[in-house]
Design a protein around this motif. Structure first.
Motif, mmCIF file in Angstrom:
data_model
loop_
_atom_site.group_PDB
_atom_site.id
_atom_site.type_symbol
_atom_site.label_atom_id
_atom_site.label_comp_id
_atom_site.label_asym_id
_atom_site.label_seq_id
_atom_site.Cartn_x
_atom_site.Cartn_y
_atom_site.Cartn_z
ATOM 1 N N GLN A 70 0.753 -1.200 -0.015
ATOM 2 C CA GLN A 70 -0.067 0.134 0.013
ATOM 3 C C GLN A 70 1.080 1.193 0.145
ATOM 4 O OE1 GLN A 70 -0.819 0.821 4.947
ATOM 5 N NE2 GLN A 70 -2.096 -0.758 3.835
ATOM 6 N N ILE A 71 0.474 2.118 -0.677
ATOM 7 C CA ILE A 71 1.314 3.448 -0.556
ATOM 8 C C ILE A 71 0.599 4.537 0.044
ATOM 9 C CG2 ILE A 71 0.472 4.063 -2.966
ATOM 10 C CD1 ILE A 71 3.411 5.122 -3.712
ATOM 11 N N HIS A 72 1.210 5.607 0.598
ATOM 12 C CA HIS A 72 0.913 6.722 1.363
ATOM 13 C C HIS A 72 1.502 7.985 0.872
ATOM 14 C CE1 HIS A 72 -1.773 3.977 4.008
ATOM 15 N NE2 HIS A 72 -0.541 3.221 3.905
ATOM 16 N N PHE A 73 1.209 9.170 0.706
ATOM 17 C CA PHE A 73 1.865 10.309 0.427
ATOM 18 C C PHE A 73 1.716 11.223 1.804
ATOM 19 C CE2 PHE A 73 0.474 8.351 -3.308
ATOM 20 C CZ PHE A 73 1.631 8.539 -4.084
ATOM 21 N N VAL A 74 3.095 11.611 2.250
ATOM 22 C CA VAL A 74 3.006 12.177 3.351
ATOM 23 C C VAL A 74 3.760 13.680 3.248
ATOM 24 C CG1 VAL A 74 4.258 12.371 5.767
ATOM 25 C CG2 VAL A 74 3.440 10.154 4.695
ATOM 26 N N ASP A 75 3.008 14.357 3.409
ATOM 27 C CA ASP A 75 3.657 16.086 3.134
ATOM 28 C C ASP A 75 4.349 16.560 4.114
ATOM 29 O OD1 ASP A 75 3.928 18.732 2.347
ATOM 30 O OD2 ASP A 75 1.841 18.778 1.289
ATOM 31 N N VAL A 76 5.813 16.999 3.826
ATOM 32 C CA VAL A 76 6.440 17.248 4.965
ATOM 33 C C VAL A 76 6.574 18.740 5.086
ATOM 34 C CG1 VAL A 76 7.757 15.043 4.707
ATOM 35 C CG2 VAL A 76 8.609 17.154 3.500
ATOM 36 N N SER A 77 5.941 19.289 4.348
ATOM 37 C CA SER A 77 5.851 20.935 4.056
ATOM 38 C C SER A 77 6.002 21.448 5.625
ATOM 39 C CB SER A 77 4.861 21.429 3.239
ATOM 40 O OG SER A 77 4.734 20.947 1.795
ATOM 41 N N GLU A 78 5.124 21.006 6.307
ATOM 42 C CA GLU A 78 5.016 21.840 7.605
ATOM 43 C C GLU A 78 6.315 21.497 8.508
ATOM 44 O OE1 GLU A 78 2.374 21.623 12.044
ATOM 45 O OE2 GLU A 78 1.979 20.310 10.449
ATOM 46 N N TRP A 79 7.000 20.591 8.426
ATOM 47 C CA TRP A 79 8.176 20.251 9.040
ATOM 48 C C TRP A 79 9.350 20.868 8.644
ATOM 49 C CZ3 TRP A 79 13.265 19.095 8.172
ATOM 50 C CH2 TRP A 79 14.136 18.290 9.350
ATOM 51 N N MET A 80 9.301 21.038 7.082
ATOM 52 C CA MET A 80 10.340 22.076 6.578
ATOM 53 C C MET A 80 10.124 23.508 7.048
ATOM 54 S SD MET A 80 12.374 20.049 4.773
ATOM 55 C CE MET A 80 13.083 21.071 3.218
ATOM 56 N N GLN A 81 9.094 23.896 6.826
ATOM 57 C CA GLN A 81 8.729 25.182 7.176
ATOM 58 C C GLN A 81 9.160 25.601 8.653
ATOM 59 O OE1 GLN A 81 4.719 25.730 6.244
ATOM 60 N NE2 GLN A 81 4.971 25.611 4.032
ATOM 61 N N THR A 82 8.835 24.683 9.740
ATOM 62 C CA THR A 82 9.217 24.743 10.994
ATOM 63 C C THR A 82 10.561 24.977 11.273
ATOM 64 O OG1 THR A 82 6.918 23.666 11.712
ATOM 65 C CG2 THR A 82 9.046 23.851 13.495
ATOM 66 N N TYR A 83 11.362 24.144 10.536
ATOM 67 C CA TYR A 83 12.937 24.135 10.900
ATOM 68 C C TYR A 83 13.632 24.885 10.005
ATOM 69 C CZ TYR A 83 11.835 20.948 14.514
ATOM 70 O OH TYR A 83 11.134 20.168 15.773
ATOM 71 N N ASN A 84 13.102 25.100 8.540
ATOM 72 C CA ASN A 84 13.746 25.978 7.658
ATOM 73 C C ASN A 84 15.095 25.665 7.304
ATOM 74 O OD1 ASN A 84 13.643 27.959 6.076
ATOM 75 N ND2 ASN A 84 14.305 29.621 7.285
ATOM 76 N N PRO A 85 15.261 24.531 6.799
ATOM 77 C CA PRO A 85 16.760 24.335 6.565
ATOM 78 C C PRO A 85 17.388 25.132 5.760
ATOM 79 C CG PRO A 85 15.606 22.288 6.061
ATOM 80 C CD PRO A 85 14.361 23.520 6.384
ATOM 81 N N ALA A 86 18.808 25.597 6.204
ATOM 82 C CA ALA A 86 19.465 26.624 5.603
ATOM 83 C C ALA A 86 20.519 26.010 4.575
ATOM 84 C CB ALA A 86 20.384 27.257 6.480
ATOM 85 N N TYR A 87 21.006 26.670 3.906
ATOM 86 C CA TYR A 87 22.046 26.261 2.937
ATOM 87 C C TYR A 87 21.553 25.488 1.731
ATOM 88 C CZ TYR A 87 25.027 28.118 6.619
ATOM 89 O OH TYR A 87 25.229 29.026 7.723
#
Length: 298
Positions: A70-87
Motif C-alpha cells: 500500500q502507498i501513502h503520500f506524506v507532506d513534509v511541508s510543515e516540518w520543513m517550514q518549522t525548521y527552515n533548513p539553511a544552505y
C-alpha cells in the motif's frame, strides 16, 4: 506537528523522498524491493514530499496499491517550514527529509528509510529486523570515506575553516572514531528508542552548515547509538567508487569487494546515475525497472 498513524502489523513500513522529477527512480527503488519480497511479506510505503502533481501520485497508486503493498503520500511541508533548513544552495531539499522521520513517524515502532537511488536485491523485511531492540538507528559504515582519514583530505574552507576530516568528525560531530561514521542511504529508525529531544535536534540542526548535511547531523545525534547492519545493505557503486575502493586498507577493501559481488542493496552514489548515462554492473537492472515504472505514467 502532525504525525502519521502506523500501518497494520503485517506491513513493513518503508519511507522514501519523492519529487515530481525523482518519481520514476524512487518508484524503481520500491519496485526492486517488491520484486524481492519473501512469501507473506507486505510493504507500507510512505512517500515524503512537498506537493506533488496528481498524476505522480496516481502512478504510484497504480504501481503499489495492491495485494503486496500500500502507498501513502506524506507532506513534509510543515516540518520543513518549522525548521527552515539553511544552505539549500548547496544541496537538494529532499536531502533533509530523512531528518523529519523521527518526528513524523514517532508513533511507529521502527521504519526503514531509503534514498531514491537504491537497487534492492533482498527483501526489505530482512533490513527491518536487522537491528536489536536497544539500538536507536541501523546503518552501514561509510566505507569509501575511510581513506580520507589518512590521505591528507581537508574539508572545504567554508566548512569550519577546512579542517582534516578526522578533526571535523571529532570536533564538529562528536564522532570519535571516523571508522564508525555511518552512511545515510539505507537507514532503520527504531522509534521506540529515539527521544523527542533527539527528534527536535534533527530539525534544529538544519540551520547549521555541515559538510554532508543530513548525514553529518544524523551522525552527530546518533553516534554511539547506531547498530551497524551488514555492509551488503548499502554497497555504494557509481563513478569513482572503484578508484576510491582501491585506496582502502586491506580489511575494508575485502568487505567492500565482497559486498559488490553479492549486494543486498546497491546504492548508486555520485553522478551521473544509471538513468542519466552512467553504466556499470547493476545499472542495467535498475534501468529495466525504470522501464516498467514509466509504463504506469500517462
Amino acid at each position: 506537528m502532525q504525525t502519521v498513524l502506523p500501518p497494520p502489523a503485517e506491513f513493513i513500513p518503508v519511507a522514501l523522498p519523492l519529487t515530481e522529477h525523482s518519481a520514476p527512480n524512487a518508484y524503481a527503488t520500491i519496485l526492486s524491493g517488491i520484486n524481492n519480497l519473501l512469501p507473506g511479506v507486505r510493504l507500507a510505503l510512505y512517500m515524503l514530499h512537498e506537493g506533488l502533481p496528481e498524476e505522480t501520485m496516481t502512478a504510484g497508486r497504480r504501481l503499489f496499491d495492491g495485494r503486496r503493498s500500500q502507498i501513502h503520500f506524506v507532506d513534509v511541508s510543515e516540518w520543513m517550514q518549522t525548521y527552515n533548513p539553511a544552505y539549500l544552495d548547496t544541496t537538494d531539499r529532499t536531502t533533509f527529509y530523512s531528518l523529519a522521520v523521527p518526528t513524523l513517524f514517532a508513533n511507529f515502532s521502527r521504519i526503514v528509510y531509503l534514498s531514491d537511488d537504491i537497487l534492492l536485491r533482498a527483501c526489505p523485511s530482512l533490513l527491518y529486523y536487522s537491528i536489536p531492540a536497544t539500538a536507536q538507528i541501523g546503518a552501514t559504515r561509510d566505507l569509501l570515506l575511510i581513506p580520507a582519514q589518512t590521505n591528507g583530505f581537508r574539508l572545504p574552507q567554508a566548512i569550519a575553516g577546512g579542517p582534516p576530516l578526522v578533526d571535523y568528525h571529532c570536533g564538529a560531530l562528536g564522532v570519535l572514531d571516523s571508522n564508525n561514521y555511518f552512511q545515510n542511504g539505507v537507514l532503520v529508525f527504531n522509534m521506540a528508542e529515539i527521544s523527542q529531544a533527539q527528534a527536535e535536534e534533527c530539525g534544529h540542526l538544519c540551520s547549521t552548515l555541515f559538510w554532508m548535511s543530513d548525514q553529518d547531523i544524523l551522525n552527530r545525534i546518533f553516534y554511539g547509538k547506531v547498530h551497524f547492519i551488514h555492509q551488503n545493505w548499502n554497497v555504494c557503486w557509481g563513478p569513482g567508487c572503484v578508484e576510491a575502493s582501491e585506496t582502502l586498507p586491506a580489511e575494508w577493501k575485502k568487505i567492500y569487494d565482497d559486498g559488490l559481488a553479492n549486494p543486498f542493496a546497491v546504492h548508486f552514489s555520485g553522478f551521473p546515475k544509471p538513468w542519466t548515462g552512467w553504466d556499470g554492473p547493476y545499472a542495467e537492472d535498475f534501468r529495466r525497472l525504470l522501464g516498467d515504472v514509466l509504463r504506469a505514467f500517462p
